[in-house]
Write an enzyme that holds these catalytic residues in place. Sequence first.
Site, PDB file in Angstrom:
ATOM      1  N   GLY A 290      17.646  27.074 -33.427  1.00 24.91           N
ATOM      2  CA  GLY A 290      18.678  27.686 -34.280  1.00 24.91           C
ATOM      3  C   GLY A 290      18.826  26.873 -35.555  1.00 24.91           C
TER       4      GLY A 290
ATOM      5  N   ARG B 106      11.886  30.370 -32.805  1.00 26.36           N
ATOM      6  CA  ARG B 106      11.748  30.028 -31.387  1.00 26.36           C
ATOM      7  C   ARG B 106      10.358  30.516 -30.988  1.00 26.36           C
ATOM      8  NH1 ARG B 106      17.878  31.050 -31.028  1.00 26.36           N
ATOM      9  NH2 ARG B 106      18.573  28.902 -30.813  1.00 26.36           N
TER      10      ARG B 106
ATOM     11  N   ASP C 222      25.730  22.985 -32.457  1.00 25.56           N
ATOM     12  CA  ASP C 222      26.416  22.870 -31.160  1.00 25.56           C
ATOM     13  C   ASP C 222      26.897  21.457 -30.816  1.00 25.56           C
ATOM     14  OD1 ASP C 222      25.712  25.545 -30.913  1.00 25.56           O
ATOM     15  OD2 ASP C 222      23.925  25.118 -29.720  1.00 25.56           O
TER      16      ASP C 222
ATOM     17  N   ARG D  41      26.932  27.382 -27.620  1.00 30.16           N
ATOM     18  CA  ARG D  41      26.103  27.538 -26.410  1.00 30.16           C
ATOM     19  C   ARG D  41      26.894  27.078 -25.188  1.00 30.16           C
ATOM     20  NH1 ARG D  41      20.408  28.640 -26.327  1.00 30.16           N
ATOM     21  NH2 ARG D  41      20.195  28.112 -28.502  1.00 30.16           N
TER      22      ARG D  41
ATOM     23  N   THR E 271      21.609  20.881 -35.026  1.00 33.18           N
ATOM     24  CA  THR E 271      22.180  22.034 -34.319  1.00 33.18           C
ATOM     25  C   THR E 271      23.687  22.039 -34.535  1.00 33.18           C
ATOM     26  OG1 THR E 271      22.752  22.948 -32.153  1.00 33.18           O
ATOM     27  CG2 THR E 271      22.131  20.643 -32.170  1.00 33.18           C
TER      28      THR E 271
ATOM     29  N   ASP F  50      18.005  20.521 -28.463  1.00 35.41           N
ATOM     30  CA  ASP F  50      17.403  19.947 -27.251  1.00 35.41           C
ATOM     31  C   ASP F  50      16.114  20.653 -26.840  1.00 35.41           C
ATOM     32  OD1 ASP F  50      18.822  22.198 -26.586  1.00 35.41           O
ATOM     33  OD2 ASP F  50      19.768  21.337 -24.807  1.00 35.41           O
TER      34      ASP F  50
ATOM     35  N   ASP G 162      25.358  19.277 -29.169  1.00 35.62           N
ATOM     36  CA  ASP G 162      25.105  19.104 -27.731  1.00 35.62           C
ATOM     37  C   ASP G 162      23.884  18.229 -27.432  1.00 35.62           C
ATOM     38  OD1 ASP G 162      23.210  20.881 -28.659  1.00 35.62           O
ATOM     39  OD2 ASP G 162      23.478  22.343 -27.058  1.00 35.62           O
TER      40      ASP G 162
HETATM   41  P1  ADP Z   1      17.049  24.337 -29.927  1.00 42.16           P
HETATM   42  O1  ADP Z   1      15.989  23.380 -30.381  1.00 42.16           O
HETATM   43  O2  ADP Z   1      18.019  24.704 -31.021  1.00 42.16           O
HETATM   44  O3  ADP Z   1      17.705  23.894 -28.637  1.00 42.16           O
HETATM   45  P2  ADP Z   1      15.453  26.283 -28.412  1.00 42.16           P
HETATM   46  O4  ADP Z   1      15.959  25.854 -27.079  1.00 42.16           O
HETATM   47  O5  ADP Z   1      15.336  27.755 -28.674  1.00 42.16           O
HETATM   48  O6  ADP Z   1      16.341  25.738 -29.623  1.00 42.16           O
HETATM   49  O7  ADP Z   1      14.020  25.603 -28.623  1.00 42.16           O
HETATM   50  C1  ADP Z   1      13.316  25.759 -29.856  1.00 42.16           C
HETATM   51  C2  ADP Z   1      11.837  25.795 -29.601  1.00 42.16           C
HETATM   52  O8  ADP Z   1      11.423  24.557 -28.999  1.00 42.16           O
HETATM   53  C3  ADP Z   1      11.371  26.857 -28.587  1.00 42.16           C
HETATM   54  O9  ADP Z   1      11.198  28.108 -29.173  1.00 42.16           O
HETATM   55  C4  ADP Z   1      10.037  26.289 -28.152  1.00 42.16           C
HETATM   56  O10 ADP Z   1       9.048  26.493 -29.145  1.00 42.16           O
HETATM   57  C5  ADP Z   1      10.362  24.812 -28.086  1.00 42.16           C
HETATM   58  N1  ADP Z   1      10.777  24.492 -26.699  1.00 42.16           N
HETATM   59  C6  ADP Z   1      11.959  24.721 -26.115  1.00 42.16           C
HETATM   60  N2  ADP Z   1      11.972  24.341 -24.819  1.00 42.16           N
HETATM   61  C7  ADP Z   1      10.737  23.856 -24.584  1.00 42.16           C
HETATM   62  C8  ADP Z   1      10.094  23.291 -23.436  1.00 42.16           C
HETATM   63  N3  ADP Z   1      10.728  23.166 -22.281  1.00 42.16           N
HETATM   64  N4  ADP Z   1       8.808  22.887 -23.569  1.00 42.16           N
HETATM   65  C9  ADP Z   1       8.175  23.014 -24.743  1.00 42.16           C
HETATM   66  N5  ADP Z   1       8.723  23.524 -25.855  1.00 42.16           N
HETATM   67  C10 ADP Z   1       9.978  23.941 -25.787  1.00 42.16           C
HETATM   68  O1  F6P Z   2      22.098  26.645 -30.846  1.00 41.88           O
HETATM   69  C1  F6P Z   2      22.725  27.249 -31.942  1.00 41.88           C
HETATM   70  C2  F6P Z   2      23.252  28.619 -31.573  1.00 41.88           C
HETATM   71  O2  F6P Z   2      23.818  29.207 -32.732  1.00 41.88           O
HETATM   72  C3  F6P Z   2      24.240  28.621 -30.412  1.00 41.88           C
HETATM   73  O3  F6P Z   2      25.537  28.216 -30.816  1.00 41.88           O
HETATM   74  C4  F6P Z   2      24.157  30.070 -29.973  1.00 41.88           C
HETATM   75  O4  F6P Z   2      24.459  30.191 -28.603  1.00 41.88           O
HETATM   76  C5  F6P Z   2      22.711  30.418 -30.210  1.00 41.88           C
HETATM   77  O5  F6P Z   2      22.199  29.460 -31.126  1.00 41.88           O
HETATM   78  C6  F6P Z   2      22.495  31.789 -30.753  1.00 41.88           C
HETATM   79  O6  F6P Z   2      21.146  32.040 -30.771  1.00 41.88           O
HETATM   80  P1  F6P Z   2      20.478  33.271 -31.531  1.00 41.88           P
HETATM   81  O7  F6P Z   2      20.432  32.890 -32.994  1.00 41.88           O
HETATM   82  O8  F6P Z   2      19.135  33.370 -30.935  1.00 41.88           O
HETATM   83  O9  F6P Z   2      21.351  34.456 -31.323  1.00 41.88           O
END
Ligand code: ADP
Ligand code: F6P
Length: 293
Positions: free
Chosen positions: A15, A76, A131, A173, A129, A107, A133
């Site tokens: 995000g 993502r 969040d 989140r 982020t 994360d 978090d």
């Molecule tokens: P954020 O980094 O904001 O927590 P996401 O959880 O959507 O957002 O993760 C962002 C991107 O990081 C994912 O689309 C993927 O490409 C990569 N990613 C997330 N989780 C994993 C994982 N367990 N192993 C490898 N890559 C991951």
């Molecule tokens: O991690 C950032 C965030 O905006 C969260 O607060 C929310 O739950 C999520 O991403 C929303 O994701 P998307 O942009 O895929 O709707």
Amino acid sequence: MATEIKTIGVLTSGGDAPGMNAAIRAVVRTAIMRGYSVKGIRHGYNGLLTGDIIDMNLRSVSEIIHRGGTILYTARCLEFKTLEGQQRAAQACRDNGIDALVVIGGDGSFRGCKDMAAQGIPCVGLPGTIDNDIACSDYTIGYDTAMNTAVEMIDKLRDTTHDRCSVVEVMGRNAGYIALNTGIAVGALVTLIPEVPYDLERDVIAKMKATQKTGKQHFIIIIAEGVGHAQDLANEIQSRTGIDSRATVLGHVQRGGSPTLRDRVTASRMGYHAVELLRKGIYNRVVATKAES
Ligand code: ADP
Ligand code: F6P
């Protein structure tokens, strides 16, 4: 033997968050001033798989410190979650002469860093982020702007509402940081966060009825998205109290806009620090802030 780093790749993932541009700027400018080349990978890990990689220079990051979003775009990327995707991404780094990665994200993005590190690509993560978090850091890039946006929106909402209950859903989140601080800042009667279980009758309805007796006519209730939906809560409140209730979901506006001073400064310091770590041969870490005022 330590990897010799000549070229640093930078990407934003997950995000988007206000301040990501300030972080990119700091990474690019610090790296170039320290003698490294920098490549920007666009659309998160996707850019490695599709070859969407650009050379960056000092001017590539002009006039972005104040801009929301991310000039490198974010995404993502599901394919990257597979071992094959990670191997392809690591090979793309090698093919493009990228010796180390700075990943700005949350994360999930850091789990991706761990996988890239396992493929032999040195990584440094910057917590980006709204969040807040990321367990190791007291503060994440974008969090302050998101809270200020939420407060600004709720102040406007308050102006239009009389004799009603406004239930406002904020992002975060599974974390309640945005909700908690926003709730305090707008003087909400009740703030519901995922970290603290609640009892609807005791913690919401009884409180509303008690304050109503003191003459209160307008109620603001903040609900973190990790707790549930604002509309469901508003319906429940209206049916149990008879008070006209409305739900507002602030949604993605919280992720946009010009970053606050705090987000710009944090992002700039973290971006600088990421390059300094790589320069010292320290990697596969996340840059964090601790106990800052
Ligand atoms: P954020 O980094 O904001 O927590 P996401 O959880 O959507 O957002 O993760 C962002 C991107 O990081 C994912 O689309 C993927 O490409 C990569 N990613 C997330 N989780 C994993 C994982 N367990 N192993 C490898 N890559 C991951
Ligand atoms: O991690 C950032 C965030 O905006 C969260 O607060 C929310 O739950 C999520 O991403 C929303 O994701 P998307 O942009 O895929 O709707």
